[in-house]
Design an enzyme around this catalytic site. Sequence first.
Site, short mmCIF file in Angstrom:
data_model
loop_
_atom_site.label_atom_id
_atom_site.label_comp_id
_atom_site.label_asym_id
_atom_site.label_seq_id
_atom_site.Cartn_x
_atom_site.Cartn_y
_atom_site.Cartn_z
N LYS A 43 6.80 0.33 -2.95
CA LYS A 43 5.79 0.15 -4.00
C LYS A 43 4.99 -1.10 -3.66
O LYS A 43 5.52 -2.20 -3.65
CB LYS A 43 6.45 0.00 -5.37
CG LYS A 43 5.46 -0.36 -6.48
CD LYS A 43 6.14 -0.55 -7.84
CE LYS A 43 5.17 -1.08 -8.88
NZ LYS A 43 5.82 -1.37 -10.18
N ASP A 48 -0.75 -6.06 -10.82
CA ASP A 48 -0.53 -5.12 -11.93
C ASP A 48 -0.96 -5.75 -13.25
O ASP A 48 -0.25 -6.56 -13.83
CB ASP A 48 0.95 -4.73 -11.99
CG ASP A 48 1.22 -3.66 -13.06
OD1 ASP A 48 0.23 -3.05 -13.54
OD2 ASP A 48 2.39 -3.44 -13.40
N LYS A 55 -1.08 -5.47 -20.03
CA LYS A 55 0.02 -6.40 -20.30
C LYS A 55 -0.47 -7.56 -21.16
O LYS A 55 -1.66 -7.86 -21.19
CB LYS A 55 0.56 -6.95 -18.97
CG LYS A 55 1.31 -5.94 -18.12
CD LYS A 55 1.77 -6.56 -16.82
CE LYS A 55 2.43 -5.54 -15.92
NZ LYS A 55 3.73 -5.05 -16.39
N ASP A 66 4.32 -7.57 -7.69
CA ASP A 66 4.60 -6.15 -7.88
C ASP A 66 4.50 -5.35 -6.58
O ASP A 66 4.59 -4.14 -6.57
CB ASP A 66 3.67 -5.56 -8.95
CG ASP A 66 4.37 -4.48 -9.77
OD1 ASP A 66 5.60 -4.35 -9.66
OD2 ASP A 66 3.68 -3.77 -10.52
N ASP A 125 0.77 1.40 -17.59
CA ASP A 125 1.59 0.34 -16.99
C ASP A 125 2.84 0.89 -16.32
O ASP A 125 3.58 0.14 -15.69
CB ASP A 125 1.95 -0.71 -18.06
CG ASP A 125 2.45 -2.00 -17.46
OD1 ASP A 125 2.25 -2.21 -16.23
OD2 ASP A 125 3.04 -2.81 -18.20
N GLU A 127 3.03 2.60 -13.63
CA GLU A 127 2.23 3.10 -12.50
C GLU A 127 3.03 3.19 -11.20
O GLU A 127 2.69 3.97 -10.32
CB GLU A 127 1.01 2.20 -12.29
CG GLU A 127 1.25 0.90 -11.51
CD GLU A 127 2.17 -0.08 -12.22
OE1 GLU A 127 2.25 -0.03 -13.46
OE2 GLU A 127 2.82 -0.88 -11.53
N ARG A 129 5.94 4.42 -10.49
CA ARG A 129 6.54 5.74 -10.26
C ARG A 129 5.48 6.75 -9.81
O ARG A 129 5.78 7.69 -9.08
CB ARG A 129 7.24 6.21 -11.53
CG ARG A 129 6.32 6.36 -12.70
CD ARG A 129 7.05 6.35 -14.03
NE ARG A 129 7.58 5.04 -14.38
CZ ARG A 129 8.29 4.77 -15.48
NH1 ARG A 129 8.57 5.72 -16.34
NH2 ARG A 129 8.73 3.55 -15.71
ZN LIG Z 1 3.05 -1.73 -14.38
#
Ligand SMILES: [Zn+2]
Length: 300
Positions: A43, A48, A55, A66, A125, A127, A129
């Site tokens: 990932k 993010d 957020k 991230d 959020d 995202e 996956r």
């Molecule tokens: Zn996220």
Amino acid sequence: MNHKRFRDSGIYGVGKAAEHPPALAVLSHTPAGATQTIAWVGKGIVYDTGGLSIKGKTTMPGMKRDCGGAAAILGAFRATIKQGFKDNLHAVFCLAENSVGPTATRPDDIHTLYSGKTVEINNTDAEGRLVLADGVVYASKDLSADIILDMATLTGAQGISTGKYHAAVMTNNDQWEAACVRAGRSSGDLAHPLVYCPEMHFSEFTSALADMKNSVADRENAQSSCAGLFIASHLGFDWTGVWVHVDIASPVHAGERATGFGVALLMALFGQASDDSILKQVSPLSCGAANDDAKRRRLV
Ligand SMILES: [Zn+2]
């Protein structure tokens, strides 16, 4: 990937509002005589914001990390190949910035992922996956991988499940679950298993409009496990290969600084195909060979 195919993807949906377009990048090592094909899928959300499900002012700072899963895989790929590696090894990077803008994905949008399955976005959020689902399907369909491991800063809930020092591991294979724990102990990048139970948990993603939603109905029901199941569902729960999911959201950092977590874990876990004798020795998957060596030594 051609443009149309790319538009039918989780990576595009997550990264399309950013100034720099999203990408799926692959590094490949394909030596002669390889007996199996391994893919590591990382990932790489380079920042993010949460997207339109944005957020808060206290939870967004630090989200430059991230991409910790992709970073670990890049480091481990370089180091592993440098030591010599006998099997096919692909590093697949799912790269996107989850940003806010006029073209950002909206909650209620429905996206078709690379698997062909449709996803109703109920939380922009969640995202990681979405991009990883594309990455593991690419590893299976296009790279014909037998063993697929994804590594990600996937859920804040990972810290609740296994804490700051242990990655959360989830897999469809008991032997690999035990191997991850042992590789964690020998490398110092500790790991502990999560529940893998698609028959009870996957219904958390039920959607009236698409094959699934991207975020769970009940956030107090094995949230880190459910996030992993979302990824596995795109491979298909009947996929016959080995799938391993490693959530490193907490151990990837210590306070403000990155730890480099994951590099040593991957090198130890996959050491059985290394030319390096120490890596071979610590690999839990070559323990049969190591035991034989020990027996021989005793006989001598
Ligand atoms: Zn996220």
